[in-house]
Design a protein around this motif. Sequence first.
Motif, PDB file in Angstrom:
ATOM      1  N   VAL A 113       1.658 -25.048   8.230  1.00 59.63           N
ATOM      2  CA  VAL A 113       0.181 -24.812   8.297  1.00 59.63           C
ATOM      3  C   VAL A 113      -0.190 -26.408   8.803  1.00 59.63           C
ATOM      4  O   VAL A 113       0.184 -27.191   8.141  1.00 59.63           O
ATOM      5  CB  VAL A 113      -0.581 -24.703   7.047  1.00 59.63           C
ATOM      6  N   LEU A 114      -0.841 -26.513   9.905  1.00 60.43           N
ATOM      7  CA  LEU A 114      -1.328 -27.500  10.308  1.00 60.43           C
ATOM      8  C   LEU A 114      -2.842 -27.641  10.591  1.00 60.43           C
ATOM      9  O   LEU A 114      -3.491 -26.537  11.172  1.00 60.43           O
ATOM     10  CB  LEU A 114      -0.786 -27.854  11.726  1.00 60.43           C
ATOM     11  N   GLY A 115      -3.678 -28.451   9.890  1.00 67.34           N
ATOM     12  CA  GLY A 115      -5.195 -28.363   9.941  1.00 67.34           C
ATOM     13  C   GLY A 115      -5.797 -29.504   9.151  1.00 67.34           C
ATOM     14  O   GLY A 115      -5.259 -30.261   8.923  1.00 67.34           O
ATOM     15  N   PHE A 116      -7.055 -29.349   9.134  1.00 69.61           N
ATOM     16  CA  PHE A 116      -7.855 -30.457   8.327  1.00 69.61           C
ATOM     17  C   PHE A 116      -7.483 -30.107   6.734  1.00 69.61           C
ATOM     18  O   PHE A 116      -7.599 -29.314   6.178  1.00 69.61           O
ATOM     19  CB  PHE A 116      -9.310 -30.173   8.524  1.00 69.61           C
ATOM     20  N   SER A 117      -7.184 -31.462   6.402  1.00 70.33           N
ATOM     21  CA  SER A 117      -6.885 -31.421   4.735  1.00 70.33           C
ATOM     22  C   SER A 117      -7.832 -30.790   3.879  1.00 70.33           C
ATOM     23  O   SER A 117      -7.005 -30.018   3.235  1.00 70.33           O
ATOM     24  CB  SER A 117      -6.665 -33.106   4.336  1.00 70.33           C
TER      25      SER A 117
END
Length: 192
Positions: free
Chosen positions: A39-43
Amino acid sequence: MPSFLKVLHILAPRASIEIKDFNADYHVESLNSGGIDLVLGFSNHIDAGLIRKNILREEYCCVVRNGSAIPKKLEMNMLFSGIPAVKFAPSAGNIENLVDDFFNNAGLKNNIIATLPCYTTLSAFFAANDAIAFITAAIGAQGNFCKLETKEQMVPFDVTVAWHRKSNDNPFRIWLTKILEKTVKSEIERNI
């Protein structure tokens, strides 16, 4: 993502990568089932129970299209609140409250003329409209945009890569994560 995919294609030309929209409700379940690897995204949108690593400190920036008349209007002391603005549909991919906070902290009112579904639609919108938009600095550096300097600072945030515990020692997941980190670092150095 485009640079990451380019590097992956060079290193593993026969690999196929599928990028899915982030789903705040199901990302943990998708990682657990093996439906997704990372998953890559805003923390602040990624579940705290996942193993995670911050890979980029990011912030929003204010942009207009190249050739816009807006910078000249601002030089003549026109307020931001008098300038047409674009916002993006609320989703886990858009941290719109940071933009609203910017206007509130500056004591300005948004002059929203359109709400776009995602950042990738901004170039097409700008082709026919002169407005401001707040987008992540990384996207702003990639597009055909002119960054406007603002007196008010935007709140920075972290971009995070995360994975499920059971894939922590998976060689493929480790390799993907390292490639992603190296690509982000290279992009940052290139844009400095």
